[in-house]
Enzyme design. Structure first.
Site, PDB file in Angstrom:
ATOM      1  N   LYS A   1       0.850  -1.192   0.000  1.00 48.56           N
ATOM      2  CA  LYS A   1       0.000   0.000   0.000  1.00 48.56           C
ATOM      3  C   LYS A   1       0.887   1.245   0.000  1.00 48.56           C
ATOM      4  O   LYS A   1       1.765   1.402   0.852  1.00 48.56           O
ATOM      5  CB  LYS A   1      -0.867  -0.047   1.257  1.00 48.56           C
ATOM      6  CG  LYS A   1      -2.168   0.676   1.138  1.00 48.56           C
ATOM      7  CD  LYS A   1      -3.031   0.314   2.336  1.00 48.56           C
ATOM      8  CE  LYS A   1      -4.317   1.081   2.335  1.00 48.56           C
ATOM      9  NZ  LYS A   1      -5.061   0.861   3.573  1.00 48.56           N
TER      10      LYS A   1
HETATM   11  O1  G3P Z   1      -9.475   2.007   4.477  1.00 49.10           O
HETATM   12  C1  G3P Z   1      -9.275   3.288   4.956  1.00 49.10           C
HETATM   13  C2  G3P Z   1      -9.848   3.404   6.295  1.00 49.10           C
HETATM   14  O2  G3P Z   1      -9.107   2.691   7.245  1.00 49.10           O
HETATM   15  C3  G3P Z   1     -10.111   4.794   6.738  1.00 49.10           C
HETATM   16  O3  G3P Z   1     -11.311   4.730   7.389  1.00 49.10           O
HETATM   17  O4  G3P Z   1     -13.071   5.470   8.873  1.00 49.10           O
HETATM   18  O5  G3P Z   1     -10.686   6.160   9.294  1.00 49.10           O
HETATM   19  O6  G3P Z   1     -11.962   7.114   7.391  1.00 49.10           O
HETATM   20  P1  G3P Z   1     -11.777   5.931   8.289  1.00 49.10           P
END
Ligand code: G3P
Length: 218
Positions: free
Chosen positions: A87
């Site tokens: 990634k």
């Molecule tokens: O896959 C990306 C994710 O981990 C981010 O999620 O909820 O932190 O925006 P969030």
């Protein structure tokens, strides 16, 4: 559509895998930190533990932000297991690193995508996946799903092999809408995947079936 789980928690990964619907795992430095996984050796071992649970597609994120160190780190991560997808953040050196790693036959997932232009650059560099963060766009009053739709359209128009991996999914409607739009993959917390199970009429219907069976089979 592929289902990935967005966590570094091994129990949650096992639970989703046991359900029989899991195609992969995405992690990031915040999710690793949430599980208390620190230090390079522990982090590499944790990625291996995840690879031992699932069949394929384990995204492991580089920490370096310069080209030279990104490719070294990317190759080190890829060497953990064939299931690893490296990634890489959407920055200038990241695009170059994607091009290099792709040339070496290493799969990449370009993360922190917030615009169609960024997705297009990553696809041209040969990324296996692009990860637009839809929840974080919604957080700033921009329609994250519209971005998924735009990227899917562009990739289909030009026949890019790069898969659209909808990330930062917060609830089941995000997931269902991504499926309608044609996202190749959705990565979600466990509660969003298991949330798809729920419907009150299913519970009421099952209760009645079992009650009727019990009446006739006393
Ligand atoms: O896959 C990306 C994710 O981990 C981010 O999620 O909820 O932190 O925006 P969030």
């Amino acid at each position: 559509m592929k289902f990935f789980i967005d966590t570094a928690n091994l129990d949650e990964i096992r639970e989703a895998y046991d359900l029989g619907v899991l195609d992969g795992v995405t992690t990031n430095p915040s999710l690793m930190a949430k599980e208390g996984i620190t230090g390079e050796e522990n982090i590499l071992k944790h990625y291996k533990d995840i690879c031992d649970i699932v069949d394929d597609n384990v995204s492991a994120e580089v920490i370096a932000t310069d080209y030279a160190n990104m490719i070294v780190e990317g190759e080190r991560l890829a060497a953990i297991d064939d299931k690893i997808v490296v990634k890489i953040p959407m920055i200038k050196d990241g695009v170059k690193a994607i091009k290099y790693l792709t040339g070496k036959g290493i799969r990449t997932n370009c993360t922190l995508i917030f615009s169609a232009g960024q997705a297009l650059l990553a696809a041209k560099a040969g990324a296996s996946y692009v990860s637009p963060f839809i929840g974080r766009l919604d957080d700033v009053s921009t329609d994250g799903l519209e971005l998924i739709e735009q990227i899917v359209h562009i990739f289909q128009t030009y026949g890019y092999g790069t898969e659209v991996l909808a990330a930062s999914i917060r609830h089941t409607m995000h997931l269902i809408k991504c499926a309608e739009i044609g996202a190749d993959v959705a990565t979600c917390p466990l509660k969003v995947i298991t949330g798809l199970l729920n419907h009150p009429l299913t519970d009421i219907g099952l209760e009645k079936f079992l009650a009727d069976y019990a009446k006739g089979n006393k």
